[in-house]
Scaffold this motif. Structure first.
Motif, PDB file in Angstrom:
ATOM      1  N   ASP A 126      39.062  40.696  39.997  1.00 54.59           N
ATOM      2  CA  ASP A 126      38.141  42.041  40.273  1.00 54.59           C
ATOM      3  C   ASP A 126      38.588  42.926  41.572  1.00 54.59           C
ATOM      4  OD1 ASP A 126      35.779  43.799  40.251  1.00 54.59           O
ATOM      5  OD2 ASP A 126      34.849  42.493  41.424  1.00 54.59           O
ATOM      6  N   ASP A 127      39.812  43.590  41.449  1.00 58.03           N
ATOM      7  CA  ASP A 127      40.483  44.334  42.177  1.00 58.03           C
ATOM      8  C   ASP A 127      39.720  45.570  42.855  1.00 58.03           C
ATOM      9  OD1 ASP A 127      41.343  45.338  39.828  1.00 58.03           O
ATOM     10  OD2 ASP A 127      43.147  46.088  40.739  1.00 58.03           O
ATOM     11  N   LEU A 128      38.805  46.135  42.008  1.00 57.44           N
ATOM     12  CA  LEU A 128      38.196  47.272  42.403  1.00 57.44           C
ATOM     13  C   LEU A 128      36.506  47.053  42.740  1.00 57.44           C
ATOM     14  CD1 LEU A 128      38.828  49.701  39.309  1.00 57.44           C
ATOM     15  CD2 LEU A 128      39.832  49.381  41.635  1.00 57.44           C
ATOM     16  N   HIS A 129      36.444  45.618  42.745  1.00 59.38           N
ATOM     17  CA  HIS A 129      35.130  45.100  43.400  1.00 59.38           C
ATOM     18  C   HIS A 129      33.808  45.480  42.647  1.00 59.38           C
ATOM     19  CE1 HIS A 129      37.312  43.359  46.823  1.00 59.38           C
ATOM     20  NE2 HIS A 129      37.832  44.333  46.818  1.00 59.38           N
ATOM     21  N   PHE A 130      33.793  45.968  41.395  1.00 58.18           N
ATOM     22  CA  PHE A 130      32.421  46.163  40.899  1.00 58.18           C
ATOM     23  C   PHE A 130      31.849  45.056  40.570  1.00 58.18           C
ATOM     24  CE2 PHE A 130      34.828  50.477  39.847  1.00 58.18           C
ATOM     25  CZ  PHE A 130      33.675  51.085  40.196  1.00 58.18           C
ATOM     26  N   ILE A 131      32.328  44.021  40.104  1.00 56.75           N
ATOM     27  CA  ILE A 131      31.627  42.770  39.697  1.00 56.75           C
ATOM     28  C   ILE A 131      31.431  42.149  40.904  1.00 56.75           C
ATOM     29  CG2 ILE A 131      31.783  40.700  38.497  1.00 56.75           C
ATOM     30  CD1 ILE A 131      32.173  43.001  36.604  1.00 56.75           C
ATOM     31  N   SER A 132      32.100  42.142  41.982  1.00 56.29           N
ATOM     32  CA  SER A 132      31.479  41.367  43.247  1.00 56.29           C
ATOM     33  C   SER A 132      30.609  42.110  43.858  1.00 56.29           C
ATOM     34  CB  SER A 132      32.763  41.117  44.112  1.00 56.29           C
ATOM     35  OG  SER A 132      33.729  42.419  44.370  1.00 56.29           O
ATOM     36  N   MET A 133      30.638  43.304  43.963  1.00 56.97           N
ATOM     37  CA  MET A 133      29.603  44.294  44.654  1.00 56.97           C
ATOM     38  C   MET A 133      28.229  43.914  43.923  1.00 56.97           C
ATOM     39  SD  MET A 133      31.342  47.725  46.003  1.00 56.97           S
ATOM     40  CE  MET A 133      32.144  48.102  44.380  1.00 56.97           C
ATOM     41  N   ALA A 134      28.248  43.912  42.432  1.00 61.19           N
ATOM     42  CA  ALA A 134      27.045  43.717  41.650  1.00 61.19           C
ATOM     43  C   ALA A 134      26.451  42.370  42.195  1.00 61.19           C
ATOM     44  CB  ALA A 134      27.168  43.876  40.329  1.00 61.19           C
ATOM     45  N   LEU A 135      27.178  41.519  42.333  1.00 62.96           N
ATOM     46  CA  LEU A 135      26.623  39.970  42.520  1.00 62.96           C
ATOM     47  C   LEU A 135      26.090  39.895  44.024  1.00 62.96           C
ATOM     48  CD1 LEU A 135      29.412  37.735  41.204  1.00 62.96           C
ATOM     49  CD2 LEU A 135      27.097  38.337  40.365  1.00 62.96           C
ATOM     50  N   THR A 136      27.080  40.536  45.168  1.00 62.97           N
ATOM     51  CA  THR A 136      26.566  40.426  46.428  1.00 62.97           C
ATOM     52  C   THR A 136      25.435  41.660  46.717  1.00 62.97           C
ATOM     53  OG1 THR A 136      28.201  42.224  46.848  1.00 62.97           O
ATOM     54  CG2 THR A 136      28.701  39.922  47.442  1.00 62.97           C
ATOM     55  N   ILE A 137      25.123  42.498  45.739  1.00 62.99           N
ATOM     56  CA  ILE A 137      23.912  43.217  45.920  1.00 62.99           C
ATOM     57  C   ILE A 137      22.707  42.694  45.118  1.00 62.99           C
ATOM     58  CG2 ILE A 137      22.831  45.527  44.980  1.00 62.99           C
ATOM     59  CD1 ILE A 137      25.365  46.873  45.523  1.00 62.99           C
TER      60      ILE A 137
END
Length: 240
Positions: free
Chosen positions: A141-152
């Motif tokens: 997830d190098d654009l961080h869209f998935i990880s940002m959704a999870l951390t939000i």
């Protein structure tokens, strides 16, 4: 999972709409940071659950330090913006962790000395970061869209549990969590401009659940008493 090149093309094609929404959520994010840090310092009680701070610090910190990938010459404008935004976010995450160390022992682990408690908190942060790196490597997830959704989305049930455990809003500023929910709404709205994977039913479901939870959380915080109400020590006589 999304395709990187397709997402970058969609970012360029919808740059104005995406920039307005993403810029708005960034403003709400830093407003939220300021509100919760100020409230915790004034009340001398931590504001954000430790689990949420762990994941934010792992996510923002690894990105800010360039562990995953630091943008080089010619990198896309979104990648440049994202990496630069992670730097102040990491500093503020560290402030939240410091507040948990400074104010949280009495609530979380009163049987430990302050030194052992602080060491345990830092060890937990290292443990979560190590796990986070493995997850990020697997996700690509190098654009961080998935990880940002999870951390939000992650802090919403955690802060709800904190509210229920404390039986009061205490340091949970209604204004701060209103700003946070606005950030959640704007984040998912910004991703909808990109199409593709971000129009899939799992993503829409995550967006709907996260936004709804945020709205319900705001209502619960506004309804909660400012301080825990001590129950009377005198037992009432049951009805005959």
């Amino acid at each position: 999972m999304y395709d990187r090149s397709s997402v970058l093309q969609s970012l360029d094609a919808n740059a104005v709409a995406f920039a307005i929404l993403f810029g708005g959520l960034t403003a709400f994010m830093f407003a939220w940071f300021w509100l919760v840090i100020r409230k915790a310092a004034r009340e001398r009680q931590y504001s954000v659950p430790i689990g949420a701070v762990y994941f934010w610090l792992a996510h923002d910190g690894t990105a800010a330090l360039g562990i995953m990938e630091w943008p080089g010459p010619g990198s896309h404008w979104f990648i440049m913006f994202l990496r630069c935004a992670f730097i102040p976010a990491t500093v503020l995450d560290a402030v939240l962790l410091a507040q948990i160390i400074a104010y949280g022992r009495g609530e979380l682990a009163p049987w430990l000395s302050q030194r052992v408690y602080a060491a345990s908190i830092l060890a937990g942060a290292a443990f979560i970061t190590a796990n986070w790196l493995v997850v990020m490597h697997a996700l690509h997830d190098d654009l961080h869209f998935i990880s940002m959704a999870l951390t939000i989305a992650l802090p919403l049930p955690l802060i709800t549990a904190t509210l229920w455990r404390r039986h009061a809003c205490s340091t949970l500023s209604p204004l701060a969590w209103t700003a946070y929910t606005a950030m959640v709404v704007l984040y998912f709205a910004s991703t909808f401009t990109l199409g593709g994977y971000f129009h899939s039913w799992p993503w829409i479901l995550l967006a709907a659940v996260s936004c709804t939870w945020g709205i319900v959380l705001i209502r619960m915080i506004y309804a909660a008493p400012p301080h825990r109400v001590q129950q009377s020590a005198v037992a009432t006589r049951p009805p005959s």
